[in-house]
Design a protein around this motif. Structure first.
Motif, short mmCIF file in Angstrom:
data_model
loop_
_atom_site.label_atom_id
_atom_site.label_comp_id
_atom_site.label_asym_id
_atom_site.label_seq_id
_atom_site.Cartn_x
_atom_site.Cartn_y
_atom_site.Cartn_z
N GLU A 88 0.83 -1.13 0.06
CA GLU A 88 0.09 -0.14 0.02
C GLU A 88 1.05 1.26 0.02
O GLU A 88 0.59 2.16 0.85
CB GLU A 88 -1.01 -0.16 1.18
CG GLU A 88 -1.85 -1.12 1.01
CD GLU A 88 -3.19 -1.05 1.99
OE1 GLU A 88 -3.10 -0.12 3.04
OE2 GLU A 88 -3.67 -2.31 2.22
N CYS A 89 1.81 1.39 -0.94
CA CYS A 89 2.73 2.35 -1.02
C CYS A 89 3.83 2.61 -0.02
O CYS A 89 4.56 3.57 -0.22
CB CYS A 89 2.16 3.60 -1.53
SG CYS A 89 1.02 3.25 -2.99
N ALA A 90 3.75 1.86 1.05
CA ALA A 90 4.93 2.12 2.19
C ALA A 90 6.26 1.91 1.65
O ALA A 90 7.14 2.55 2.16
CB ALA A 90 4.49 1.26 3.28
N GLU A 91 6.32 1.14 0.99
CA GLU A 91 7.72 0.43 0.50
C GLU A 91 8.03 0.73 -1.06
O GLU A 91 8.87 0.19 -1.46
CB GLU A 91 7.88 -0.88 0.84
CG GLU A 91 8.11 -0.88 2.33
CD GLU A 91 8.40 -2.50 2.90
OE1 GLU A 91 9.25 -2.98 2.03
OE2 GLU A 91 7.60 -2.76 3.71
N CYS A 92 7.14 1.56 -1.65
CA CYS A 92 7.15 1.68 -3.03
C CYS A 92 8.52 1.95 -3.83
O CYS A 92 9.03 1.66 -4.77
CB CYS A 92 6.05 2.49 -3.62
SG CYS A 92 4.47 1.75 -3.81
N GLY A 93 9.18 2.94 -3.10
CA GLY A 93 10.29 3.62 -3.27
C GLY A 93 11.41 2.55 -3.24
O GLY A 93 12.62 2.77 -3.88
N MET A 94 11.34 1.43 -2.78
CA MET A 94 12.15 0.37 -2.36
C MET A 94 12.08 -0.71 -3.39
O MET A 94 12.89 -1.65 -2.96
CB MET A 94 12.36 -0.30 -0.95
CG MET A 94 12.94 1.06 0.07
SD MET A 94 12.74 0.43 1.50
CE MET A 94 11.31 0.53 2.27
N GLY A 95 11.13 -0.78 -4.21
CA GLY A 95 10.62 -1.88 -4.86
C GLY A 95 11.64 -1.91 -6.34
O GLY A 95 12.78 -1.52 -6.18
N PRO A 96 11.42 -2.98 -7.04
CA PRO A 96 10.29 -3.78 -6.84
C PRO A 96 10.03 -4.78 -5.90
O PRO A 96 11.08 -5.21 -5.32
CB PRO A 96 10.14 -4.65 -8.27
CG PRO A 96 11.35 -4.45 -8.81
CD PRO A 96 12.24 -3.43 -8.29
N ASN A 97 8.89 -4.95 -5.13
CA ASN A 97 8.65 -5.75 -4.06
C ASN A 97 8.03 -6.83 -4.11
O ASN A 97 6.80 -7.22 -4.89
CB ASN A 97 7.97 -4.98 -2.97
CG ASN A 97 8.48 -3.57 -2.82
OD1 ASN A 97 9.67 -3.24 -2.31
ND2 ASN A 97 7.79 -2.50 -2.84
N VAL A 98 8.36 -7.84 -3.25
CA VAL A 98 7.36 -9.07 -3.28
C VAL A 98 7.30 -9.54 -1.86
O VAL A 98 8.12 -9.27 -0.99
CB VAL A 98 8.27 -10.63 -4.07
CG1 VAL A 98 8.65 -10.18 -5.42
CG2 VAL A 98 9.55 -10.80 -3.15
N GLU A 99 5.99 -10.21 -1.72
CA GLU A 99 5.95 -10.71 -0.28
C GLU A 99 6.14 -12.18 -0.07
O GLU A 99 5.68 -12.70 -1.15
CB GLU A 99 4.23 -10.21 -0.05
CG GLU A 99 3.77 -10.69 1.34
CD GLU A 99 2.21 -10.09 1.40
OE1 GLU A 99 1.94 -9.18 1.97
OE2 GLU A 99 1.36 -10.82 0.83
N ILE A 112 8.41 -8.45 3.52
CA ILE A 112 8.29 -8.02 2.00
C ILE A 112 9.75 -7.71 1.72
O ILE A 112 10.54 -7.22 2.44
CB ILE A 112 7.61 -6.40 1.99
CG1 ILE A 112 6.30 -6.90 2.35
CG2 ILE A 112 7.94 -6.02 0.31
CD1 ILE A 112 5.42 -5.48 2.33
N LYS A 113 10.26 -8.43 0.41
CA LYS A 113 11.49 -8.43 0.13
C LYS A 113 11.51 -7.19 -0.89
O LYS A 113 10.82 -6.93 -1.88
CB LYS A 113 12.02 -9.60 -0.54
CG LYS A 113 11.93 -10.93 0.46
CD LYS A 113 12.90 -10.76 1.42
CE LYS A 113 12.67 -11.91 2.25
NZ LYS A 113 13.73 -11.70 3.51
N ASN A 114 12.54 -6.44 -0.87
CA ASN A 114 12.60 -5.10 -1.75
C ASN A 114 13.85 -5.39 -2.78
O ASN A 114 14.86 -5.85 -2.83
CB ASN A 114 12.82 -3.93 -1.09
CG ASN A 114 12.04 -3.62 0.30
OD1 ASN A 114 12.64 -4.00 1.41
ND2 ASN A 114 10.64 -3.42 -0.14
N GLY A 115 13.56 -4.50 -3.98
CA GLY A 115 14.48 -4.52 -5.02
C GLY A 115 14.78 -5.95 -5.73
O GLY A 115 15.91 -6.22 -6.24
N ILE A 116 13.62 -6.75 -5.91
CA ILE A 116 13.64 -8.13 -6.67
C ILE A 116 13.65 -7.72 -8.09
O ILE A 116 12.25 -7.39 -8.45
CB ILE A 116 12.82 -8.77 -6.12
CG1 ILE A 116 12.67 -8.95 -4.47
CG2 ILE A 116 12.91 -10.04 -6.55
CD1 ILE A 116 14.15 -9.24 -3.86
#
Length: 129
Positions: A88-99, A112-116
């Motif tokens: 819900e946009c809390a980590e968008c700046g660190m994306g792409p994200n996967v749960e 959530i894993k960031n930068g995948i």
């Protein structure tokens, strides 16, 4: 888990401190004074990966990572799903994200894993070499 492999993941000290319990963090000398290694267990069959394909994550690599997950995960018995925004946009700046929804976890909040972005990143999330 008997016979499981533990893979190292490099994170900045700031990333590790922000998302991990102190017991999960292990600093290593000689790698970098700003790096931390996270020991990750491979996902069990029946686990689920949710790939964010929302506007920011899709643009930064989530849509490129999705086919890699779909190619590699089924052979491990891991389900792949998509969502338009995993955090819900809390980590968008660190994306792409996967749960990552490990078998047996009942949420409602999952790691959530960031930068995948790359096949190497996908393999790391899935716990394969």
């Amino acid at each position: 888990m008997k016979g499981s492999t533990i893979l190292p993941i490099l994170l900045s000290s700031r990333q590790a401190a922000a998302f991990l319990a102190p017991s999960m963090i292990k600093s290593e000398q000689g790698i970098s004074s700003h790096s931390t290694i996270l020991q990750v267990e491979p996902l069990e069959s029946g686990s689920t990966i949710v790939v964010c394909t929302g506007p920011t994550c899709g643009r930064t690599g989530g849509k490129r990572a999705l086919p890699i997950f779909k190619e590699l995960a089924p052979g491990l018995g891991i389900n792949v799903e998509t969502i338009s925004c995993v955090s819900e946009c809390a980590e968008c700046g660190m994306g792409p994200n996967v749960e990552v929804r490990k078998l047996g976890d009942d949420g409602p909040f999952y790691p959530i894993k960031n930068g995948i972005k790359s096949e190497e990143d996908v393999r790391s999330v899935l716990g394969i070499n």
